[in-house]
Design a protein around this motif. Structure first.
Motif, PDB file in Angstrom:
ATOM      1  N   ARG A 171       0.924  -1.076   0.004  1.00 24.86           N
ATOM      2  CA  ARG A 171       0.072  -0.070   0.127  1.00 24.86           C
ATOM      3  C   ARG A 171       0.715   1.215  -0.061  1.00 24.86           C
ATOM      4  NH1 ARG A 171      -3.042  -3.481   3.216  1.00 24.86           N
ATOM      5  NH2 ARG A 171      -5.206  -3.720   2.699  1.00 24.86           N
ATOM      6  N   ALA A 175       1.139   3.894  -2.734  1.00 21.31           N
ATOM      7  CA  ALA A 175       0.793   5.415  -2.495  1.00 21.31           C
ATOM      8  C   ALA A 175       1.781   6.263  -3.137  1.00 21.31           C
ATOM      9  CB  ALA A 175       0.630   5.530  -1.042  1.00 21.31           C
ATOM     10  N   ASP A 178       1.013   6.603  -6.712  1.00 26.44           N
ATOM     11  CA  ASP A 178       0.094   7.529  -7.109  1.00 26.44           C
ATOM     12  C   ASP A 178       0.421   8.957  -7.123  1.00 26.44           C
ATOM     13  OD1 ASP A 178      -1.620   5.231  -7.520  1.00 26.44           O
ATOM     14  OD2 ASP A 178      -2.500   5.322  -5.413  1.00 26.44           O
ATOM     15  N   ASP A 248      -6.321   1.859   6.474  1.00 25.43           N
ATOM     16  CA  ASP A 248      -6.492   2.364   5.074  1.00 25.43           C
ATOM     17  C   ASP A 248      -7.131   3.527   5.083  1.00 25.43           C
ATOM     18  OD1 ASP A 248      -5.004   0.201   4.184  1.00 25.43           O
ATOM     19  OD2 ASP A 248      -6.963  -0.537   3.028  1.00 25.43           O
ATOM     20  N   GLU A 249      -7.905   4.222   6.086  1.00 26.36           N
ATOM     21  CA  GLU A 249      -8.356   5.540   5.888  1.00 26.36           C
ATOM     22  C   GLU A 249      -7.553   6.584   5.629  1.00 26.36           C
ATOM     23  OE1 GLU A 249     -11.511   7.868   5.949  1.00 26.36           O
ATOM     24  OE2 GLU A 249     -11.545   5.602   5.939  1.00 26.36           O
ATOM     25  N   LEU A 251      -4.902   6.861   3.706  1.00 22.91           N
ATOM     26  CA  LEU A 251      -4.515   6.865   2.593  1.00 22.91           C
ATOM     27  C   LEU A 251      -5.560   7.969   1.714  1.00 22.91           C
ATOM     28  CD1 LEU A 251      -3.877   3.354   1.279  1.00 22.91           C
ATOM     29  CD2 LEU A 251      -2.123   5.055   1.782  1.00 22.91           C
ATOM     30  N   ARG A 252      -6.782   8.256   2.358  1.00 24.65           N
ATOM     31  CA  ARG A 252      -7.686   9.174   1.829  1.00 24.65           C
ATOM     32  C   ARG A 252      -7.681  10.337   2.366  1.00 24.65           C
ATOM     33  NH1 ARG A 252     -10.330   3.989   1.473  1.00 24.65           N
ATOM     34  NH2 ARG A 252     -11.217   4.290   3.894  1.00 24.65           N
ATOM     35  N   ASP A 253      -6.765  10.595   3.298  1.00 24.00           N
ATOM     36  CA  ASP A 253      -6.566  12.056   3.832  1.00 24.00           C
ATOM     37  C   ASP A 253      -5.856  12.678   2.779  1.00 24.00           C
ATOM     38  OD1 ASP A 253      -5.684  14.221   5.404  1.00 24.00           O
ATOM     39  OD2 ASP A 253      -5.361  13.115   7.213  1.00 24.00           O
ATOM     40  N   PRO A 254      -6.516  14.074   2.506  1.00 26.09           N
ATOM     41  CA  PRO A 254      -5.822  14.971   1.772  1.00 26.09           C
ATOM     42  C   PRO A 254      -4.481  15.517   1.932  1.00 26.09           C
ATOM     43  CG  PRO A 254      -8.015  15.674   1.902  1.00 26.09           C
ATOM     44  CD  PRO A 254      -7.877  14.551   2.935  1.00 26.09           C
ATOM     45  N   ARG A 257      -1.856  12.994   0.940  1.00 27.08           N
ATOM     46  CA  ARG A 257      -1.582  13.081  -0.362  1.00 27.08           C
ATOM     47  C   ARG A 257      -0.643  14.105  -0.661  1.00 27.08           C
ATOM     48  NH1 ARG A 257      -7.574  11.763  -3.009  1.00 27.08           N
ATOM     49  NH2 ARG A 257      -7.793   9.706  -2.403  1.00 27.08           N
TER      50      ARG A 257
END
Length: 289
Positions: A171, A175, A178, A248-249, A251-254, A257
């Protein structure tokens, strides 16, 4: 030793066997006679035999020793007492037999703790003192533990935990991909970050990022951002520790990213943790590649 009378020093040795009694004057008289006869004389032989049989051996038996252990403790105690008998200070002691008893007792107990912990006397005494204070314990026989039903701990790695860890690293690799990193480079970055030093240094907030730059052949700014984004600090954990704790939550944190994007592009808006760092002081930068 020679049990026959000798006449090599001073006056002739007495023909009758000397009688050893456990009082101060008798011991001092025997030592004065030994001064004249020497330690190979008849009086010394009788005194040393008395000490071994009447002082040292009972102490070894009282300590619970048997067989070879008792013989070793007896020999050690006898040697220690013999050395003490040769010291001039013994003749001025108020209770010389008490001194000899204490010397023999200490030597015998030293053999006991040395055998108990499988080491030399001084270290055995330290370990024994630690055991009495609750900081450790004596060695235990593996055979006796096995007979009591104890079994060695299972040392094989947990396959479930190993699979979960590999999935987590996949993961993290994804990331970085991505964010724009090449897959092979992303894998190298994650492996290198995992091998960074963990010993804290009061002089900096993050240890090892300079070595990371050398290992990955990246500009210093990029290596530091990668270390902060993936590993983080005690005050601001990076992606890897956050995945371990929050899943995994993360990975959706702005903000995550944004931090990962900032590892690839120099002109990308700096993440929050970079605002407190010192500038690069005009050091020439290399284009990311």
């Amino acid at each position: 030793m020679n049990n026959h009378p000798t006449t090599g020093r001073g006056s002739a040795s007495p023909t009758a066997p000397p009688r050893i009694t456990r009082d101060r004057q008798a011991l001092l008289h025997a030592l004065a006679t030994i001064d004249a006869e020497g330690w190979e004389g008849h009086t010394a032989t009788v005194l040393l035999q008395y000490v071994r049989n009447e002082v040292v051996r009972p102490l070894a038996i009282d300590a619970g020793l048997r067989g070879a252990a008792a013989s070793q403790a007896e020999a050690t105690g006898w040697e220690a007492v013999w050395v003490t008998l040769t010291k001039p200070s013994l003749r001025t002691a108020a209770s010389p037999w008490g001194v000899l008893w204490q010397v023999a007792r200490r030597a015998v107990l030293g053999e006991v703790v040395a055998a108990r912990y499988g080491t030399e006397e001084r270290r055995g005494r330290r370990l024994d003192a630690a055991a009495r204070s609750g900081e450790g314990g004596p060695l235990a026989s593996l055979d006796s533990l096995a007979s009591a039903g104890w079994e060695p701990a299972h040392t094989d790695p947990d396959p479930v935990a190993g699979m979960a860890w590999r999935e987590l690293l996949v993961r993290v690799d994804q990331a970085l991909v991505d964010a724009g990193w090449e897959p092979a480079t992303a894998t190298r970055i994650v492996d290198a970050v995992l091998c960074m030093p963990t010993t804290p240094d009061p002089r900096c907030t993050l240890v090892g990022w300079r070595l990371l730059a050398v290992e990955l052949d990246l500009p210093p700014w990029q290596a530091r951002r990668l270390a902060l984004a993936l590993r983080g600090t005690s005050a601001s954990p990076g992606l890897i520790p956050r995945l371990l704790t929050a899943g995994d939550e993360v990975l959706r944190d702005p903000s995550v990213r944004s931090e990962l994007n900032g590892t690839l592009h120099r002109l990308t808006t700096s993440p929050p943790f970079a605002t407190a760092t010192a500038p690069e002081r005009g050091r020439p930068q290399r284009a990311a590649g």
